[in-house]
Structure formats: structure tokens, C-alpha cells
Scaffold this motif. Structure first.
Motif, PDB file in Angstrom:
ATOM      1  N   GLU A   5       0.827  -1.213   0.000  1.00  0.00           N
ATOM      2  CA  GLU A   5       0.000   0.000   0.000  1.00  0.00           C
ATOM      3  C   GLU A   5       0.857   1.257   0.000  1.00  0.00           C
ATOM      4  N   SER A   6       1.939   1.221   0.765  1.00  0.00           N
ATOM      5  CA  SER A   6       2.783   2.415   0.837  1.00  0.00           C
ATOM      6  C   SER A   6       3.489   2.676  -0.488  1.00  0.00           C
ATOM      7  N   ILE A   7       3.963   1.636  -1.148  1.00  0.00           N
ATOM      8  CA  ILE A   7       4.621   1.818  -2.447  1.00  0.00           C
ATOM      9  C   ILE A   7       3.620   2.365  -3.465  1.00  0.00           C
ATOM     10  N   ARG A   8       2.425   1.764  -3.497  1.00  0.00           N
ATOM     11  CA  ARG A   8       1.382   2.256  -4.407  1.00  0.00           C
ATOM     12  C   ARG A   8       1.023   3.705  -4.104  1.00  0.00           C
ATOM     13  N   SER A   9       0.910   4.017  -2.840  1.00  0.00           N
ATOM     14  CA  SER A   9       0.530   5.369  -2.437  1.00  0.00           C
ATOM     15  C   SER A   9       1.577   6.390  -2.868  1.00  0.00           C
ATOM     16  N   VAL A  10       2.842   6.090  -2.606  1.00  0.00           N
ATOM     17  CA  VAL A  10       3.913   7.031  -2.966  1.00  0.00           C
ATOM     18  C   VAL A  10       3.984   7.205  -4.473  1.00  0.00           C
ATOM     19  N   LEU A  11       3.917   6.116  -5.212  1.00  0.00           N
ATOM     20  CA  LEU A  11       4.031   6.218  -6.664  1.00  0.00           C
ATOM     21  C   LEU A  11       2.789   6.840  -7.298  1.00  0.00           C
ATOM     22  N   SER A  12       1.628   6.699  -6.660  1.00  0.00           N
ATOM     23  CA  SER A  12       0.427   7.339  -7.206  1.00  0.00           C
ATOM     24  C   SER A  12       0.422   8.847  -6.931  1.00  0.00           C
ATOM     25  N   LYS A  13       1.157   9.258  -5.897  1.00  0.00           N
ATOM     26  CA  LYS A  13       1.307  10.693  -5.586  1.00  0.00           C
ATOM     27  C   LYS A  13       2.688  11.141  -6.050  1.00  0.00           C
ATOM     28  N   TYR A  26       6.392   6.234   4.852  1.00  0.00           N
ATOM     29  CA  TYR A  26       7.756   6.703   4.613  1.00  0.00           C
ATOM     30  C   TYR A  26       8.770   5.560   4.731  1.00  0.00           C
ATOM     31  N   TRP A  27       8.706   4.823   5.828  1.00  0.00           N
ATOM     32  CA  TRP A  27       9.731   3.802   6.073  1.00  0.00           C
ATOM     33  C   TRP A  27       9.563   2.585   5.174  1.00  0.00           C
ATOM     34  N   TRP A  28       8.344   2.202   4.813  1.00  0.00           N
ATOM     35  CA  TRP A  28       8.161   1.093   3.876  1.00  0.00           C
ATOM     36  C   TRP A  28       8.717   1.461   2.502  1.00  0.00           C
ATOM     37  N   PHE A  29       8.492   2.690   2.066  1.00  0.00           N
ATOM     38  CA  PHE A  29       9.018   3.100   0.772  1.00  0.00           C
ATOM     39  C   PHE A  29      10.546   3.195   0.817  1.00  0.00           C
ATOM     40  N   THR A  30      11.087   3.642   1.928  1.00  0.00           N
ATOM     41  CA  THR A  30      12.540   3.678   2.085  1.00  0.00           C
ATOM     42  C   THR A  30      13.119   2.270   2.012  1.00  0.00           C
ATOM     43  N   LEU A  31      12.482   1.314   2.666  1.00  0.00           N
ATOM     44  CA  LEU A  31      12.921  -0.081   2.596  1.00  0.00           C
ATOM     45  C   LEU A  31      12.853  -0.597   1.158  1.00  0.00           C
ATOM     46  N   PHE A  32      11.787  -0.255   0.449  1.00  0.00           N
ATOM     47  CA  PHE A  32      11.641  -0.657  -0.950  1.00  0.00           C
ATOM     48  C   PHE A  32      12.797  -0.140  -1.796  1.00  0.00           C
ATOM     49  N   THR A  33      13.145   1.127  -1.643  1.00  0.00           N
ATOM     50  CA  THR A  33      14.222   1.692  -2.459  1.00  0.00           C
ATOM     51  C   THR A  33      15.566   1.044  -2.125  1.00  0.00           C
ATOM     52  N   ILE A  34      15.796   0.757  -0.864  1.00  0.00           N
ATOM     53  CA  ILE A  34      17.037   0.086  -0.474  1.00  0.00           C
ATOM     54  C   ILE A  34      17.084  -1.325  -1.050  1.00  0.00           C
ATOM     55  N   GLY A 114      -4.636  13.656  14.791  1.00  0.00           N
ATOM     56  CA  GLY A 114      -5.723  14.441  14.207  1.00  0.00           C
ATOM     57  C   GLY A 114      -5.242  15.317  13.066  1.00  0.00           C
ATOM     58  N   ASP A 115      -6.063  16.268  12.703  1.00  0.00           N
ATOM     59  CA  ASP A 115      -5.732  17.155  11.593  1.00  0.00           C
ATOM     60  C   ASP A 115      -4.703  18.194  12.037  1.00  0.00           C
ATOM     61  N   ASN A 116      -3.880  18.636  11.095  1.00  0.00           N
ATOM     62  CA  ASN A 116      -3.009  19.777  11.348  1.00  0.00           C
ATOM     63  C   ASN A 116      -3.142  20.729  10.161  1.00  0.00           C
ATOM     64  N   ARG A 117      -2.326  21.746  10.099  1.00  0.00           N
ATOM     65  CA  ARG A 117      -2.478  22.763   9.046  1.00  0.00           C
ATOM     66  C   ARG A 117      -2.191  22.230   7.652  1.00  0.00           C
ATOM     67  N   PHE A 118      -1.615  21.020   7.542  1.00  0.00           N
ATOM     68  CA  PHE A 118      -1.286  20.441   6.246  1.00  0.00           C
ATOM     69  C   PHE A 118      -2.318  19.428   5.754  1.00  0.00           C
ATOM     70  N   GLY A 119      -3.304  19.145   6.587  1.00  0.00           N
ATOM     71  CA  GLY A 119      -4.365  18.243   6.142  1.00  0.00           C
ATOM     72  C   GLY A 119      -4.756  17.236   7.202  1.00  0.00           C
ATOM     73  N   PRO A 120      -5.645  16.321   6.824  1.00  0.00           N
ATOM     74  CA  PRO A 120      -6.112  15.320   7.770  1.00  0.00           C
ATOM     75  C   PRO A 120      -5.020  14.290   8.092  1.00  0.00           C
ATOM     76  N   MET A 121      -5.195  13.645   9.204  1.00  0.00           N
ATOM     77  CA  MET A 121      -4.259  12.613   9.638  1.00  0.00           C
ATOM     78  C   MET A 121      -4.253  11.453   8.622  1.00  0.00           C
ATOM     79  N   PRO A 122      -3.061  11.029   8.165  1.00  0.00           N
ATOM     80  CA  PRO A 122      -3.030   9.904   7.225  1.00  0.00           C
ATOM     81  C   PRO A 122      -3.416   8.614   7.926  1.00  0.00           C
ATOM     82  N   ARG A 123      -3.949   7.684   7.150  1.00  0.00           N
ATOM     83  CA  ARG A 123      -4.350   6.412   7.777  1.00  0.00           C
ATOM     84  C   ARG A 123      -3.173   5.497   7.916  1.00  0.00           C
TER      85      ARG A 123
END
Length: 123
Positions: A5-13, A26-34, A114-123
């Protein structure tokens, strides 16, 4: 968020710098790149001569790094947004010696609940 899910999410954005990215994303995608980088290295190892990697291995590695450059930067910016900091904090890595470690600490920090100034809390 799972590994796939994290790889799909990063590549879709691909170049989405707005919003937030969770620690797991963040960390799953970092592991993927390594893992991909190590796999490319290991594939080219039998073809290396005198410890120098084969040209095709270097080209493949450079191509991969170039392909994930923008998504990686965008992910770093979204990760900083998750902890309530501006995206410019990714440049902390430019400070010699301490900057890289400071960024790792920031990336490992739990996000704002919760939400901050950059948007809603990611799932």
C-alpha cells in the motif's frame, strides 16, 4: 499501512507535495528503495571486473534513482508535514554530519494526532 500500500501510495502521488505521509508509508518506501538498489547491485555482481560494477548495472541504478527522485522528495516533504513542520525541513540534510541524523529523527517522530495545518491525519 502495509508495504504494498505504501509503495502504491507514494508512486500514485508521484509529485504531490501537499498533504501528509505516515511513518509507515515513509519507512516502507525507504525499505523498498534500499531493497531494489541492493538487488540491482547483486544482479550486476557476477558481471563486475576487478571490483568495478558493469556499465549496465550503473545505468540501471542511475535510471532507478532518477525515476524515484521526485517521489522521494515529495514523500519527505509530506512526512515533514505530518509532524507539523514545513517541507523545507528536508534541506536539514544539507548540514554536514548532523543534518542527516537530525532528519532521521524527524522522520521517525510520530505524526500530529488528528488534523493539522497540512491536512487530515493519514491512515
Amino acid at each position: 499501512m502495509t508495504y504494498q500500500e505504501s509503495i502504491r501510495s507514494v508512486l500514485s502521488k508521484y509529485v504531490t507535495f501537499s498533504g501528509r505521509a505516515s511513518r509507515s508509508e515513509y519507512w516502507w518506501f525507504t525499505l523498498f528503495t534500499i531493497m531494489v538498489s541492493v538487488a540491482i547491485y547483486l544482479l550486476g555482481l557476477p558481471f563486475s571486473s576487478n571490483g568495478d560494477p558493469a556499465l549496465w548495472t550503473l545505468l540501471l541504478q542511475w535510471g532507478f534513482n532518477l525515476a524515484i527522485l521526485l517521489p522521494t522528495i515529495a514523500l519527505g516533504v509530506r512526512r515533514m508535514h505530518d509532524i507539523g513542520k514545513g517541507g523545507g525541513w528536508i534541506f536539514i540534510t544539507l548540514i554536514p554530519l548532523i543534518g542527516f541524523f537530525w532528519y532521521i529523527v524527524l522522520a521517525a517522530t510520530p505524526g500530529d494526532p488528528g488534523d493539522n495545518r497540512f491536512g487530515p491525519m493519514p491512515r
